[in-house]
Design a protein around this motif. Structure first.
Motif, PDB file in Angstrom:
ATOM      1  N   PHE A 145      39.970  28.537  32.546  1.00  0.00           N
ATOM      2  CA  PHE A 145      40.436  29.667  33.342  1.00  0.00           C
ATOM      3  C   PHE A 145      39.758  30.964  32.882  1.00  0.00           C
ATOM      4  N   VAL A 146      39.773  31.196  31.589  1.00  0.00           N
ATOM      5  CA  VAL A 146      39.157  32.402  31.034  1.00  0.00           C
ATOM      6  C   VAL A 146      37.638  32.347  31.168  1.00  0.00           C
ATOM      7  N   LEU A 147      37.060  31.183  30.875  1.00  0.00           N
ATOM      8  CA  LEU A 147      35.603  31.050  30.998  1.00  0.00           C
ATOM      9  C   LEU A 147      35.157  31.219  32.446  1.00  0.00           C
ATOM     10  N   GLY A 148      35.968  30.709  33.369  1.00  0.00           N
ATOM     11  CA  GLY A 148      35.651  30.862  34.778  1.00  0.00           C
ATOM     12  C   GLY A 148      35.649  32.319  35.195  1.00  0.00           C
ATOM     13  N   ALA A 149      36.636  33.079  34.701  1.00  0.00           N
ATOM     14  CA  ALA A 149      36.681  34.508  35.003  1.00  0.00           C
ATOM     15  C   ALA A 149      35.449  35.217  34.447  1.00  0.00           C
ATOM     16  N   ALA A 150      35.085  34.874  33.225  1.00  0.00           N
ATOM     17  CA  ALA A 150      33.897  35.481  32.619  1.00  0.00           C
ATOM     18  C   ALA A 150      32.642  35.142  33.418  1.00  0.00           C
ATOM     19  N   ALA A 151      32.555  33.900  33.880  1.00  0.00           N
ATOM     20  CA  ALA A 151      31.390  33.482  34.658  1.00  0.00           C
ATOM     21  C   ALA A 151      31.301  34.260  35.968  1.00  0.00           C
ATOM     22  N   ILE A 152      32.443  34.479  36.616  1.00  0.00           N
ATOM     23  CA  ILE A 152      32.449  35.258  37.857  1.00  0.00           C
ATOM     24  C   ILE A 152      31.976  36.676  37.583  1.00  0.00           C
ATOM     25  N   GLY A 153      32.445  37.253  36.468  1.00  0.00           N
ATOM     26  CA  GLY A 153      32.020  38.603  36.114  1.00  0.00           C
ATOM     27  C   GLY A 153      30.527  38.695  35.840  1.00  0.00           C
ATOM     28  N   ILE A 154      29.996  37.697  35.154  1.00  0.00           N
ATOM     29  CA  ILE A 154      28.561  37.690  34.839  1.00  0.00           C
ATOM     30  C   ILE A 154      27.732  37.550  36.113  1.00  0.00           C
ATOM     31  N   LEU A 155      28.154  36.673  37.012  1.00  0.00           N
ATOM     32  CA  LEU A 155      27.440  36.495  38.277  1.00  0.00           C
ATOM     33  C   LEU A 155      27.519  37.752  39.133  1.00  0.00           C
ATOM     34  N   ALA A 156      28.693  38.411  39.118  1.00  0.00           N
ATOM     35  CA  ALA A 156      28.840  39.645  39.889  1.00  0.00           C
ATOM     36  C   ALA A 156      27.885  40.719  39.368  1.00  0.00           C
ATOM     37  N   ARG A 157      27.736  40.772  38.074  1.00  0.00           N
ATOM     38  CA  ARG A 157      26.840  41.761  37.477  1.00  0.00           C
ATOM     39  C   ARG A 157      25.385  41.437  37.784  1.00  0.00           C
ATOM     40  N   ARG A 158      25.050  40.164  37.778  1.00  0.00           N
ATOM     41  CA  ARG A 158      23.655  39.753  37.943  1.00  0.00           C
ATOM     42  C   ARG A 158      23.184  39.861  39.385  1.00  0.00           C
ATOM     43  N   TYR A 159      24.062  39.542  40.340  1.00  0.00           N
ATOM     44  CA  TYR A 159      23.624  39.447  41.730  1.00  0.00           C
ATOM     45  C   TYR A 159      24.169  40.545  42.639  1.00  0.00           C
ATOM     46  N   THR A 160      24.987  41.449  42.112  1.00  0.00           N
ATOM     47  CA  THR A 160      25.481  42.570  42.910  1.00  0.00           C
ATOM     48  C   THR A 160      25.345  43.854  42.099  1.00  0.00           C
ATOM     49  N   ASP A 161      25.597  44.966  42.775  1.00  0.00           N
ATOM     50  CA  ASP A 161      25.566  46.251  42.075  1.00  0.00           C
ATOM     51  C   ASP A 161      26.972  46.809  41.898  1.00  0.00           C
ATOM     52  N   LEU A 162      27.973  45.941  41.943  1.00  0.00           N
ATOM     53  CA  LEU A 162      29.356  46.379  41.822  1.00  0.00           C
ATOM     54  C   LEU A 162      29.647  46.828  40.394  1.00  0.00           C
ATOM     55  N   PRO A 163      30.248  47.992  40.215  1.00  0.00           N
ATOM     56  CA  PRO A 163      30.585  48.465  38.874  1.00  0.00           C
ATOM     57  C   PRO A 163      31.734  47.654  38.287  1.00  0.00           C
ATOM     58  N   PRO A 164      31.888  47.643  36.960  1.00  0.00           N
ATOM     59  CA  PRO A 164      32.971  46.885  36.321  1.00  0.00           C
ATOM     60  C   PRO A 164      34.351  47.236  36.854  1.00  0.00           C
ATOM     61  N   ALA A 165      34.578  48.497  37.193  1.00  0.00           N
ATOM     62  CA  ALA A 165      35.896  48.895  37.702  1.00  0.00           C
ATOM     63  C   ALA A 165      36.214  48.182  39.010  1.00  0.00           C
TER      64      ALA A 165
END
Length: 317
Positions: free
Chosen positions: A132-152
């Motif tokens: 569950f936690v690793l999946g959330a981290a993976a989504i965050g990493i993919l969001a950072r890599r393939y989008t320009d969405l800020p962490p907030a």
């Protein structure tokens, strides 16, 4: 509600983005991200595969029973907590940035969530919390890599996706432990949509279809697409599913598989090829439909089939 969870989150987040005047690409991006977060809590059901392996020699109903009886040992607890949704969303938001210090905070927070699950629910709780936690981290990493969405934004979208999920489970089984790790229950009983167990199942299925259509409507609003123009008339063939009332047992939450699998099979009518004449009538070629018309036609056929079966059940019953 496996698909419905993602559809609800997509419709909410993308709908807000469209309302705020975001571009179609950005609105669809945050909507898809929300859908990914909303699907993540059901990673805990993976433990049910242990039961399937142990009952591998049984028939389909035995395997289904083993799947749910094993999975429910840990299903809808730690991963469905409204209390833990913000810290897990924060793990996703902090795991994306490339700064080492930020990722260290994400790692520390993730380890803390797993440690909490271990303390409250024992090793089994920790086992389902890790992916569950690793999946959330993976989504965050993919969001950072393939989008320009800020962490907030990733954090806000993550909270919406994770928080929306458990509410979708209130009509399909045991209410989730929304206030985990606290023993206080936010909801103690399943929401009953109809006294008749079959009508309850049909109503729950209708709710899921409605959430999917809501997501389609929002996607249409974002892109300017009119879904109605992409649906083939052959979707009306789903009405023939009403005859299955004579062939399959009346579905309930305890015995839903014959209905669910067969009615979803009706959606294959969306993937049927069309015949396009090339040159002369003696030389027709088979042309498969595009993925979007096929998807919407299949969804429409399922909706028609569900409605036809519901009417037939009310009339015959």
């Amino acid at each position: 509600m496996f698909v419905g969870h993602a559809a609800v989150a997509f419709a909410i987040v993308a709908g807000v983005a469209v309302g705020r005047g975001w571009t179609a690409e950005r609105a669809l991006t945050v909507g898809l991200l929300a859908g990914a977060f909303a699907s993540l809590p059901d990673v805990d059901i993976a433990y049910a595969l242990v039961g399937v392996v142990s009952a591998a020699s049984g028939d389909a109903l035995t395997l289904a029973s083993a799947f749910w009886s094993t999975g429910n040992l840990v299903h809808r607890t730690v991963t469905h907590s409204l209390v833990l949704a913000p810290p897990v969303a924060l793990v996703a938001a902090l795991a994306g940035p490339s700064r080492r210090a930020t990722r260290l905070v994400a790692l520390t927070l993730g380890v803390g969530v797993v440690a909490l699950a271990l303390t409250v629910s024992g090793p089994l709780g920790a086992v389902v919390t890790v992916p569950f936690v690793l999946g959330a981290a993976a989504i965050g990493i993919l969001a950072r890599r393939y989008t320009d969405l800020p962490p907030a934004t990733v954090f806000a979208v993550g909270v919406v996706g994770l928080v929306s999920h458990p509410f979708g489970d209130l009509v399909t089984g045991e209410p989730p432990a929304m206030l985990y790790p606290f023993e206080t229950a936010l909801v103690t009983d399943r929401l009953v949509l109809a006294a008749d167990p079959t009508l309850h199942l049909l109503a729950a299925f209708g709710v899921e279809l409605a959430t999917i259509w809501a997501a389609v409507a929002v996607a249409g609003a974002a892109t300017g697409l009119r879904p109605r123009t992409a649906v083939s008339p052959r979707a009306t063939l789903g009405a023939g599913y009403a005859a299955s009332i004579l062939l399959i047992p009346a579905p309930t939450l305890d015995l839903s598989y014959p209905f669910v699998f067969s009615v979803l099979g009706v959606g294959l009518v969306g993937a049927l090829p069309t015949v396009r004449l090339v040159g002369t009538a003696d030389r027709p070629t088979v042309e498969p439909p595009g993925w979007l018309p096929a998807l919407l036609t299949g969804l429409s056929a399922i909706t028609v089939a569900w409605l036809a079966y519901t009417v037939a059940y009310v009339v015959v019953g």
